[in-house]
Write a protein that holds these residues in place. Structure first.
Motif, PDB file in Angstrom:
ATOM      1  N   PRO A  84       2.509  -0.498 -26.854  1.00 20.85           N
ATOM      2  CA  PRO A  84       3.498  -0.960 -27.949  1.00 20.85           C
ATOM      3  C   PRO A  84       3.506  -2.478 -27.733  1.00 20.85           C
ATOM      4  O   PRO A  84       3.474  -3.119 -28.651  1.00 20.85           O
ATOM      5  CB  PRO A  84       4.918  -0.348 -27.582  1.00 20.85           C
ATOM      6  CG  PRO A  84       4.476   0.991 -27.227  1.00 20.85           C
ATOM      7  CD  PRO A  84       3.137   0.692 -26.212  1.00 20.85           C
ATOM      8  N   THR A  85       3.371  -2.937 -26.562  1.00 24.94           N
ATOM      9  CA  THR A  85       3.525  -4.333 -26.099  1.00 24.94           C
ATOM     10  C   THR A  85       2.150  -5.116 -26.657  1.00 24.94           C
ATOM     11  O   THR A  85       2.338  -6.236 -27.214  1.00 24.94           O
ATOM     12  CB  THR A  85       3.580  -4.471 -24.492  1.00 24.94           C
ATOM     13  OG1 THR A  85       4.918  -3.995 -24.204  1.00 24.94           O
ATOM     14  CG2 THR A  85       3.733  -6.043 -24.264  1.00 24.94           C
ATOM     15  N   ALA A  86       0.912  -4.321 -26.503  1.00 27.78           N
ATOM     16  CA  ALA A  86      -0.139  -5.102 -26.829  1.00 27.78           C
ATOM     17  C   ALA A  86      -0.129  -5.152 -28.224  1.00 27.78           C
ATOM     18  O   ALA A  86      -0.639  -6.163 -28.831  1.00 27.78           O
ATOM     19  CB  ALA A  86      -1.459  -4.207 -26.453  1.00 27.78           C
ATOM     20  N   ARG A  87       0.471  -4.277 -28.920  1.00 26.90           N
ATOM     21  CA  ARG A  87       0.543  -4.279 -30.422  1.00 26.90           C
ATOM     22  C   ARG A  87       1.315  -5.621 -30.968  1.00 26.90           C
ATOM     23  O   ARG A  87       1.017  -6.379 -32.119  1.00 26.90           O
ATOM     24  CB  ARG A  87       0.933  -3.056 -31.201  1.00 26.90           C
ATOM     25  CG  ARG A  87       0.007  -2.072 -31.383  1.00 26.90           C
ATOM     26  CD  ARG A  87       0.473  -0.736 -32.099  1.00 26.90           C
ATOM     27  NE  ARG A  87       1.760  -0.478 -32.244  1.00 26.90           N
ATOM     28  CZ  ARG A  87       2.387   0.792 -31.546  1.00 26.90           C
ATOM     29  NH1 ARG A  87       1.784   1.433 -30.684  1.00 26.90           N
ATOM     30  NH2 ARG A  87       3.564   0.754 -31.675  1.00 26.90           N
ATOM     31  N   ALA A  88       2.500  -5.687 -30.206  1.00 29.27           N
ATOM     32  CA  ALA A  88       3.152  -6.922 -30.420  1.00 29.27           C
ATOM     33  C   ALA A  88       2.316  -8.354 -30.210  1.00 29.27           C
ATOM     34  O   ALA A  88       2.739  -9.190 -30.980  1.00 29.27           O
ATOM     35  CB  ALA A  88       4.777  -6.935 -29.757  1.00 29.27           C
ATOM     36  N   ILE A  89       1.699  -8.311 -29.166  1.00 28.02           N
ATOM     37  CA  ILE A  89       0.838  -9.464 -28.898  1.00 28.02           C
ATOM     38  C   ILE A  89      -0.174  -9.529 -30.062  1.00 28.02           C
ATOM     39  O   ILE A  89      -0.040 -10.770 -30.310  1.00 28.02           O
ATOM     40  CB  ILE A  89       0.326  -9.236 -27.607  1.00 28.02           C
ATOM     41  CG1 ILE A  89       1.065  -9.069 -26.287  1.00 28.02           C
ATOM     42  CG2 ILE A  89      -0.514 -10.531 -27.500  1.00 28.02           C
ATOM     43  CD1 ILE A  89       0.636  -8.771 -25.160  1.00 28.02           C
ATOM     44  N   ARG A  94      -1.505 -12.744 -35.035  1.00 25.34           N
ATOM     45  CA  ARG A  94      -1.487 -12.643 -36.309  1.00 25.34           C
ATOM     46  C   ARG A  94      -0.554 -13.493 -37.187  1.00 25.34           C
ATOM     47  O   ARG A  94      -0.993 -14.193 -37.820  1.00 25.34           O
ATOM     48  CB  ARG A  94      -1.550 -11.175 -36.955  1.00 25.34           C
ATOM     49  CG  ARG A  94      -1.900 -10.997 -38.287  1.00 25.34           C
ATOM     50  CD  ARG A  94      -2.305  -9.464 -38.320  1.00 25.34           C
ATOM     51  NE  ARG A  94      -2.800  -9.361 -39.877  1.00 25.34           N
ATOM     52  CZ  ARG A  94      -2.600  -8.230 -40.479  1.00 25.34           C
ATOM     53  NH1 ARG A  94      -2.126  -6.980 -39.843  1.00 25.34           N
ATOM     54  NH2 ARG A  94      -2.901  -7.980 -41.642  1.00 25.34           N
ATOM     55  N   ALA A  95       0.921 -13.449 -36.601  1.00 25.02           N
ATOM     56  CA  ALA A  95       1.837 -14.084 -37.392  1.00 25.02           C
ATOM     57  C   ALA A  95       1.465 -15.787 -37.359  1.00 25.02           C
ATOM     58  O   ALA A  95       1.393 -16.545 -37.951  1.00 25.02           O
ATOM     59  CB  ALA A  95       3.134 -13.747 -36.963  1.00 25.02           C
ATOM     60  N   LEU A  96       1.147 -16.120 -35.914  1.00 23.13           N
ATOM     61  CA  LEU A  96       0.854 -17.729 -35.593  1.00 23.13           C
ATOM     62  C   LEU A  96      -0.312 -17.802 -36.453  1.00 23.13           C
ATOM     63  O   LEU A  96      -0.401 -19.129 -37.035  1.00 23.13           O
ATOM     64  CB  LEU A  96       0.823 -17.822 -34.154  1.00 23.13           C
ATOM     65  CG  LEU A  96       2.075 -17.518 -33.355  1.00 23.13           C
ATOM     66  CD1 LEU A  96       1.817 -17.371 -31.862  1.00 23.13           C
ATOM     67  CD2 LEU A  96       3.041 -18.659 -33.619  1.00 23.13           C
ATOM     68  N   SER A  97      -1.160 -17.091 -36.514  1.00 22.53           N
ATOM     69  CA  SER A  97      -2.430 -17.645 -37.369  1.00 22.53           C
ATOM     70  C   SER A  97      -1.908 -17.793 -38.605  1.00 22.53           C
ATOM     71  O   SER A  97      -2.539 -18.845 -39.433  1.00 22.53           O
ATOM     72  CB  SER A  97      -3.292 -16.425 -37.044  1.00 22.53           C
ATOM     73  OG  SER A  97      -4.751 -16.884 -37.826  1.00 22.53           O
ATOM     74  N   GLY A  98      -1.344 -16.942 -39.163  1.00 23.41           N
ATOM     75  CA  GLY A  98      -0.965 -17.051 -40.792  1.00 23.41           C
ATOM     76  C   GLY A  98      -0.183 -18.316 -40.905  1.00 23.41           C
ATOM     77  O   GLY A  98      -0.061 -18.812 -42.008  1.00 23.41           O
ATOM     78  N   ALA A 128       9.866  -5.954 -32.637  1.00 26.29           N
ATOM     79  CA  ALA A 128       9.649  -4.917 -33.275  1.00 26.29           C
ATOM     80  C   ALA A 128       8.887  -5.005 -34.458  1.00 26.29           C
ATOM     81  O   ALA A 128       7.952  -4.422 -34.898  1.00 26.29           O
ATOM     82  CB  ALA A 128      10.854  -4.236 -33.607  1.00 26.29           C
ATOM     83  N   ASP A 129       9.036  -6.108 -35.223  1.00 23.61           N
ATOM     84  CA  ASP A 129       8.487  -6.608 -36.517  1.00 23.61           C
ATOM     85  C   ASP A 129       6.924  -6.880 -36.204  1.00 23.61           C
ATOM     86  O   ASP A 129       6.090  -6.478 -36.936  1.00 23.61           O
ATOM     87  CB  ASP A 129       9.186  -7.705 -37.054  1.00 23.61           C
ATOM     88  CG  ASP A 129      10.589  -7.463 -37.813  1.00 23.61           C
ATOM     89  OD1 ASP A 129      10.739  -6.237 -37.477  1.00 23.61           O
ATOM     90  OD2 ASP A 129      11.292  -8.387 -38.033  1.00 23.61           O
ATOM     91  N   LEU A 130       6.823  -7.422 -35.135  1.00 24.97           N
ATOM     92  CA  LEU A 130       5.228  -7.713 -34.730  1.00 24.97           C
ATOM     93  C   LEU A 130       4.663  -6.685 -34.300  1.00 24.97           C
ATOM     94  O   LEU A 130       3.446  -6.604 -34.797  1.00 24.97           O
ATOM     95  CB  LEU A 130       5.567  -8.754 -33.419  1.00 24.97           C
ATOM     96  CG  LEU A 130       6.073 -10.158 -33.663  1.00 24.97           C
ATOM     97  CD1 LEU A 130       6.290 -10.784 -32.349  1.00 24.97           C
ATOM     98  CD2 LEU A 130       5.148 -11.126 -34.603  1.00 24.97           C
ATOM     99  N   VAL A 131       5.178  -5.436 -33.829  1.00 23.48           N
ATOM    100  CA  VAL A 131       4.237  -4.234 -33.518  1.00 23.48           C
ATOM    101  C   VAL A 131       3.846  -3.724 -35.118  1.00 23.48           C
ATOM    102  O   VAL A 131       2.792  -3.388 -35.221  1.00 23.48           O
ATOM    103  CB  VAL A 131       5.163  -3.338 -33.020  1.00 23.48           C
ATOM    104  CG1 VAL A 131       4.739  -1.840 -32.743  1.00 23.48           C
ATOM    105  CG2 VAL A 131       5.429  -3.834 -31.538  1.00 23.48           C
ATOM    106  N   ASP A 132       4.985  -3.969 -35.936  1.00 22.22           N
ATOM    107  CA  ASP A 132       4.585  -3.297 -37.153  1.00 22.22           C
ATOM    108  C   ASP A 132       3.483  -4.020 -37.975  1.00 22.22           C
ATOM    109  O   ASP A 132       2.537  -3.337 -38.581  1.00 22.22           O
ATOM    110  CB  ASP A 132       5.877  -3.260 -38.092  1.00 22.22           C
ATOM    111  CG  ASP A 132       6.769  -2.562 -37.922  1.00 22.22           C
ATOM    112  OD1 ASP A 132       6.546  -1.560 -37.216  1.00 22.22           O
ATOM    113  OD2 ASP A 132       7.962  -2.562 -38.138  1.00 22.22           O
ATOM    114  N   VAL A 133       3.323  -5.405 -37.951  1.00 14.45           N
ATOM    115  CA  VAL A 133       2.364  -6.252 -38.595  1.00 14.45           C
ATOM    116  C   VAL A 133       1.093  -6.180 -37.709  1.00 14.45           C
ATOM    117  O   VAL A 133       0.029  -6.130 -38.499  1.00 14.45           O
ATOM    118  CB  VAL A 133       2.878  -7.688 -38.337  1.00 14.45           C
ATOM    119  CG1 VAL A 133       1.572  -8.823 -38.721  1.00 14.45           C
ATOM    120  CG2 VAL A 133       3.819  -7.934 -39.197  1.00 14.45           C
ATOM    121  N   ALA A 134       1.116  -5.679 -36.597  1.00 15.24           N
ATOM    122  CA  ALA A 134      -0.153  -5.462 -35.892  1.00 15.24           C
ATOM    123  C   ALA A 134      -0.871  -4.092 -36.299  1.00 15.24           C
ATOM    124  O   ALA A 134      -2.016  -3.943 -36.314  1.00 15.24           O
ATOM    125  CB  ALA A 134       0.030  -5.379 -34.338  1.00 15.24           C
TER     126      ALA A 134
END
Length: 156
Positions: A84-89, A94-98, A128-134
């Motif tokens: 789960p932490t890896a997905r958040a990373i 991805r968010a920073l790239s966007g 938690a939102d970062l996990v969903d985006v990944a």
């Protein structure tokens, strides 16, 4: 909602936590944490671009631990535990790239004084939102507005 992120402008509405920031207003104002500092399981825990290198190093540490595990079952357990932490990373990257901030985040030298008002430091996302985006295979929305964000809504 997968693929959608809300940016949180940290400004004076956060306090540093291990590997991120706390946005729970009583804690930010100096109060005690009602969750015993369990930041990584708290929906008030957010990550900024400045946290990316910290979490990338943590991912490398966990990978090394799993590689050195005495058996496959232990290695699999370690990979599942950190997943789960890896997905958040991945979501943070991805968010920073966007937002066009990934290169800035990767170039940070945390040993030097930083400009805390720079967007890499002051823009954050709920873990938690970062996990969903990944996990989202669909289109990523790079829309990030902080001017219309109600501070009480972010930290309530």
């Amino acid at each position: 909602m997968p693929g959608k992120l809300s940016c949180i402008a940290l400004a004076r509405r956060s306090t540093p936590a291990e590997g991120g920031f706390c946005t729970f207003q009583p804690v930010v104002n100096g109060g005690a944490c009602p969750w015993n500092l369990d930041c990584h399981n708290c929906d008030k825990f957010v990550l900024s671009g400045a946290d990316l290198l910290y979490w990338r190093r943590k991912r490398e540490q966990w990978q090394l631990l799993a590689e050195g595990a005495p058996d496959d079952a232990t290695a699999d357990y370690l990979h599942r535990y950190f997943e789960p932490t890896a997905r958040a990373i991945d979501g943070l990257e991805r968010a920073l790239s966007g937002l066009g901030l990934l290169d800035d985040a990767l170039a940070l030298d945390l040993r030097k004084p930083q400009d805390y008002f720079h967007r890499v430091w002051s823009t954050a996302f709920r873990a938690a939102d970062l996990v969903d985006v990944a996990q989202d295979d669909g289109e990523y929305s790079d829309t990030c507005t902080t001017e219309d964000t109600d501070p009480e809504q972010d930290v309530a």
